[in-house]
Design a protein around this motif. Structure first.
Motif, short mmCIF file in Angstrom:
data_model
loop_
_atom_site.label_atom_id
_atom_site.label_comp_id
_atom_site.label_asym_id
_atom_site.label_seq_id
_atom_site.Cartn_x
_atom_site.Cartn_y
_atom_site.Cartn_z
N VAL A 46 -9.58 3.59 -8.32
CA VAL A 46 -10.93 3.03 -8.36
C VAL A 46 -11.98 3.97 -7.76
CG1 VAL A 46 -9.97 0.71 -8.20
CG2 VAL A 46 -10.86 1.81 -6.14
N LYS A 47 -11.53 5.08 -7.22
CA LYS A 47 -12.49 6.04 -6.65
C LYS A 47 -13.44 6.52 -7.73
CE LYS A 47 -9.96 7.67 -2.61
NZ LYS A 47 -9.33 8.83 -1.92
N GLY A 48 -14.71 6.56 -7.38
CA GLY A 48 -15.73 6.95 -8.34
C GLY A 48 -16.27 5.78 -9.14
N ARG A 49 -15.60 4.65 -9.06
CA ARG A 49 -16.06 3.45 -9.78
C ARG A 49 -16.43 2.31 -8.83
NH1 ARG A 49 -12.64 0.73 -12.89
NH2 ARG A 49 -10.73 1.44 -11.82
N PHE A 50 -15.73 2.20 -7.73
CA PHE A 50 -15.96 1.13 -6.76
C PHE A 50 -16.63 1.70 -5.52
CE2 PHE A 50 -12.28 -1.99 -7.98
CZ PHE A 50 -12.67 -1.91 -9.30
N THR A 51 -17.60 1.00 -5.02
CA THR A 51 -18.22 1.37 -3.75
C THR A 51 -18.40 0.12 -2.90
OG1 THR A 51 -20.45 1.16 -4.67
CG2 THR A 51 -19.46 3.36 -4.72
N ILE A 52 -18.63 0.35 -1.62
CA ILE A 52 -18.77 -0.75 -0.69
C ILE A 52 -20.10 -0.61 0.04
CG2 ILE A 52 -17.81 -1.84 1.40
CD1 ILE A 52 -15.61 0.34 -0.82
N SER A 53 -20.74 -1.72 0.25
CA SER A 53 -21.95 -1.75 1.05
C SER A 53 -21.94 -3.00 1.90
CB SER A 53 -23.20 -1.71 0.16
OG SER A 53 -23.31 -2.90 -0.60
N SER A 54 -22.86 -3.05 2.83
CA SER A 54 -22.92 -4.22 3.69
C SER A 54 -24.35 -4.55 4.04
CB SER A 54 -22.09 -4.00 4.97
OG SER A 54 -22.61 -2.92 5.71
N ASP A 55 -24.57 -5.80 4.33
CA ASP A 55 -25.87 -6.29 4.76
C ASP A 55 -25.63 -7.02 6.07
OD1 ASP A 55 -28.25 -7.67 5.22
OD2 ASP A 55 -28.62 -8.00 3.09
N ASN A 56 -25.92 -6.36 7.16
CA ASN A 56 -25.63 -6.97 8.46
C ASN A 56 -26.46 -8.22 8.70
OD1 ASN A 56 -23.72 -5.05 9.05
ND2 ASN A 56 -25.12 -3.73 10.19
N ALA A 57 -27.66 -8.25 8.16
CA ALA A 57 -28.51 -9.43 8.35
C ALA A 57 -27.89 -10.66 7.69
CB ALA A 57 -29.89 -9.16 7.77
N LYS A 58 -27.16 -10.43 6.61
CA LYS A 58 -26.50 -11.53 5.92
C LYS A 58 -25.02 -11.64 6.30
CE LYS A 58 -29.55 -11.41 1.88
NZ LYS A 58 -29.62 -11.28 0.40
N ASN A 59 -24.59 -10.75 7.18
CA ASN A 59 -23.17 -10.74 7.58
C ASN A 59 -22.26 -10.72 6.35
OD1 ASN A 59 -22.37 -10.47 10.28
ND2 ASN A 59 -21.28 -12.42 10.23
N THR A 60 -22.61 -9.85 5.43
CA THR A 60 -21.93 -9.81 4.14
C THR A 60 -21.55 -8.39 3.77
OG1 THR A 60 -23.14 -11.76 3.36
CG2 THR A 60 -22.11 -10.37 1.68
N VAL A 61 -20.34 -8.24 3.25
CA VAL A 61 -19.88 -6.96 2.72
C VAL A 61 -19.73 -7.12 1.21
CG1 VAL A 61 -18.03 -5.26 2.73
CG2 VAL A 61 -18.71 -6.37 4.86
N TYR A 62 -20.13 -6.10 0.49
CA TYR A 62 -20.08 -6.14 -0.97
C TYR A 62 -19.11 -5.10 -1.51
CZ TYR A 62 -24.49 -8.60 -0.25
OH TYR A 62 -25.46 -9.48 0.16
#
Length: 119
Positions: free
Chosen positions: A58-74
């Motif tokens: 999945v490298k190159g296709r999947f990435t991860i981000s987060s929104d600390n204000a929403k306590n959410t990881v994407y």
């Protein structure tokens, strides 16, 4: 401590999806978050850990981000393939020192969200 993964669904090959992992009862910065997946008839495998994509397929296709204000990881999934079909889980464990480790025995798991990619 609770985790809730969502955002799965039925998509076509080449489509994109964004999965969300909402954390409650703890602060994201204090925990290591991992994404895992389990395809039908296969063992659960690690996809990412602490924001880094680990799974070669999945490298190159999947990435991860987060929104600390929403306590959410994407988990952002692009160019999806039928072999990405799986139940996707997020997991969390309190951060210990500087080393971030994700493993099958992490302390807290969400229920999972099903991603189905049709060809």
């Amino acid at each position: 401590v609770q985790l809730q993964a969502s955002g799965g669904g039925l998509v076509q090959s080449g489509d994109s999806l964004r999965l969300s992992c909402v954390a409650s009862g703890f602060t994201l910065a204090e925990y290591v978050i991992g994404w895992f997946r389990q395809a039908p008839g296969k063992e659960r495998e690690g996809v990412s850990c602490d924001g880094a994509t680990l799974l070669e397929s999945v490298k190159g296709r999947f990435t991860i981000s987060s929104d600390n204000a929403k306590n959410t990881v994407y988990l952002h999934m692009n160019s999806l393939k039928p072999e990405d079909t799986a139940v996707y889980y997020c997991a969390a464990e309190r951060r210990r020192g500087l080393l971030a480790l994700c493993h099958q025995g992490m302390d807290h798991w969400g229920e999972g969200t099903l991603v189905t990619v049709s060809s």
